[in-house]
Write a protein that holds these residues in place. Structure first.
Motif, short mmCIF file in Angstrom:
data_model
loop_
_atom_site.label_atom_id
_atom_site.label_comp_id
_atom_site.label_asym_id
_atom_site.label_seq_id
_atom_site.Cartn_x
_atom_site.Cartn_y
_atom_site.Cartn_z
N GLY A 37 -10.88 1.38 1.59
CA GLY A 37 -10.21 2.66 1.41
C GLY A 37 -9.28 3.04 2.53
N LYS A 40 -5.30 -0.72 3.25
CA LYS A 40 -4.82 -2.08 3.49
C LYS A 40 -4.06 -2.65 2.29
CE LYS A 40 -8.95 -3.76 4.35
NZ LYS A 40 -9.71 -2.56 3.94
N SER A 41 -4.66 -2.57 1.12
CA SER A 41 -3.97 -3.09 -0.07
C SER A 41 -2.69 -2.31 -0.33
CB SER A 41 -4.86 -3.00 -1.31
OG SER A 41 -5.97 -3.85 -1.16
N THR A 42 -2.77 -1.02 -0.15
CA THR A 42 -1.59 -0.18 -0.37
C THR A 42 -0.44 -0.62 0.53
OG1 THR A 42 -2.99 1.68 -1.01
CG2 THR A 42 -0.75 2.21 -0.31
#
Ligand code: ADP
Ligand code: ADP
Length: 225
Positions: A37, A40-42
């Motif tokens: 949350g 990181k992926s964002t």
């Protein structure tokens, strides 16, 4: 090579990234670590143009790529390996690799690129004609990276390449990432596993609740940990 300044990304009223600045130098492996949350992926999706930035800039090789369409990614020289080993399970290893050659080029050149991937991950040579869904998780991750390589990127964006894999497999994958760096392909890696990130990357950023909490050379982090 990659220069991010004051990047803001929101999902509705959830602020996922709140002013991120980050650099990746030429032939430098950089890791971004942080809990679930953290954003990181964002961050990777925003660089790739999959999610829109609300503010801030992304430059690649001195060119602004903020807001570019994800389809433009391959021609820019970036390749994203998303979390979850996205491969075509019903297709063979060979077919998956060929599908990665998104930029039009000569059959022979594609064959040479495939050979390079097979040299990097010899197990894929043994599995070459097998369907991808018959592969182990580690082999699928190697295939996902290999397919991304067929686009001939100068920068690979890797989202949690070690997720759910045995240490020995992870070591092989990171060894390949370092070998790629020596061939002029560098990597920005997102990892939840701190130890793995620090041992693989030259420099590490710690992401926490959408902001960079810390950054530095991985060796120094390891020393302080
Ligand atoms: P899928 O379920 O096929 O992954 P989605 O569009 O539901 O497709 O989600 C895309 C990605 O965004 C997924 O990785 C998912 O975990 C993430 N995602 C979607 N909604 C949320 C949310 N509210 N909070 C955190 N992550 C989310
Ligand atoms: P990480 O990769 O570090 O786990 P993410 O980038 O997936 O973090 O998520 C960052 C924040 O954005 C989290 O609060 C998450 O719930 C939220 N988020 C991620 N994807 C979506 C989405 N598609 N819709 C709404 N919220 C999302």
């Amino acid at each position: 090579m990659l220069k991010i300044r004051d990047l803001h990304v929101s999902y509705g009223n959830i602020a996922a990234l709140r002013g991120i600045s980050l650099d990746v130098g030429k032939s430098e492996i950089v890791a971004v670590i942080g809990p679930n949350g953290a954003g990181k992926s964002t961050l990777l999706l925003a660089i790739a143009g999959v999610v829109r930035a609300r503010a801030g800039s992304v430059e690649f090789d001195g060119r602004a790529i903020t807001g570019q369409q994800p389809e433009a990614l391959v021609t820019t020289g970036l390749s994203l390996v998303p979390e979850g080993r996205h491969i075509f399970g019903s297709l063979s290893v060979a077919e998956n690799l060929r599908l990665g050659a998104t930029v039009r080029r000569d059959r022979q050149e594609v064959a040479r690129d495939i050979d390079r991937v097979l040299a990097m991950f010899p197990i894929l040579r043994e599995r070459y004609r097998q369907r991808a869904n018959k592969l182990s998780g580690g082999e699928q991750q190697m295939l996902a990276i290999g397919r991304a390589m067929l686009a001939r990127p100068r920068l690979l964006l890797l989202d949690e390449p070690s997720l759910g894999l045995a240490p020995l497999i992870v070591a092989q994958i990171y060894e390949a990432v370092r070998a790629l760096r020596d061939q002029g392909v560098t990597a920005l890696i997102v990892e939840q596993n701190v130890g793995r990130a620090l041992s693989a990357a030259d420099r590490t950023y710690v992401l926490s609740s959408g902001v960079i909490a810390m950054s530095g050379k991985s060796a120094e982090f390891a020393g302080n940990a």
